[in-house]
Design a protein around this motif. Structure first.
Motif, short mmCIF file in Angstrom:
data_model
loop_
_atom_site.label_atom_id
_atom_site.label_comp_id
_atom_site.label_asym_id
_atom_site.label_seq_id
_atom_site.Cartn_x
_atom_site.Cartn_y
_atom_site.Cartn_z
N HIS A 189 0.84 -1.19 0.00
CA HIS A 189 0.00 0.00 0.00
C HIS A 189 0.88 1.24 0.00
CE1 HIS A 189 -3.88 -1.96 1.13
NE2 HIS A 189 -3.04 -2.92 1.48
N VAL B 94 0.51 4.97 1.09
CA VAL B 94 -0.42 5.73 1.94
C VAL B 94 0.19 7.06 2.36
CG1 VAL B 94 -1.53 3.64 2.82
CG2 VAL B 94 0.43 4.57 4.03
N HIS C 76 -3.28 4.78 -2.37
CA HIS C 76 -4.27 5.57 -1.66
C HIS C 76 -4.07 7.04 -1.99
CE1 HIS C 76 -5.43 2.27 1.21
NE2 HIS C 76 -4.29 1.79 0.73
N GLY D 195 -6.96 8.96 2.00
CA GLY D 195 -6.81 7.61 2.52
C GLY D 195 -7.56 6.55 1.73
N GLN D 196 -8.44 6.97 0.83
CA GLN D 196 -9.19 5.99 0.04
C GLN D 196 -8.33 5.45 -1.10
OE1 GLN D 196 -12.79 7.89 -1.27
NE2 GLN D 196 -13.83 7.47 0.65
N ILE D 197 -8.55 4.17 -1.44
CA ILE D 197 -7.83 3.58 -2.55
C ILE D 197 -8.28 4.25 -3.84
CG2 ILE D 197 -7.46 1.46 -3.88
CD1 ILE D 197 -7.92 -0.06 -1.22
#
Length: 100
Positions: free
Chosen positions: A33, A35, A79, A83-85
Motif C-alpha cells: 500500500h 499511503v 491511496h 486515505g481511500q484507494i
C-alpha cells in the motif's frame, strides 16, 4: 479472487471460511500500500504496523511499492490524500482475460 463458502440455514446464512478459487491464490498478506504519511508518502505491507519506507513524493513511493509487489507477485494499492484507494494493480496469479 477469493470466495466465501456460505451455507444458508433458512433465514440465516453462515460463512464458514474463505478459500481461493481454483487457479488463484490469496494475495492479501503481501499486498503493498502507498499511503499518506506525516513526512510524505509511505510504502506499507498489508497488515504491517510500520512503514517499509517513506518518500517525499507519491511517485517515488509508488515506484518502490511496485517493485516490491512485482517481486512478491502481489497487489499494489495506491491511496489518495484522503486515505481511500484510488488505484490498484495486480502482479499475481490473475485470470486473464478478466471475468465479467
Amino acid at each position: 479472487m477469493s470466495s466465501l463458502l456460505t451455507i444458508a440455514l433458512g433465514p440465516l446464512s453462515v460463512v464458514l471460511r474463505e478459500f481461493p478459487r481454483q487457479g488463484t491464490s490469496l494475495m492479501t498478506s503481501r499486498n503493498q500500500h502507498v499511503v499518506p504519511h506525516a513526512n510524505g508518502w509511505a510504502v506499507k505491507s498489508a497488515g504491517g504496523q510500520k512503514a517499509t519506507a517513506v518518500y517525499e513524493t507519491q511517485s517515488a513511493a509508488i515506484a518502490r511499492a511496485r517493485e516490491i509487489a512485482r517481486n512478491q507477485e502481489s497487489e499494489l494499492l495506491i491511496h489518495g490524500r484522503n486515505g481511500q484507494i484510488r488505484e490498484r494493480d495486480s502482479y499475481g496469479n490473475d485470470d486473464f482475460p478478466p471475468r465479467g
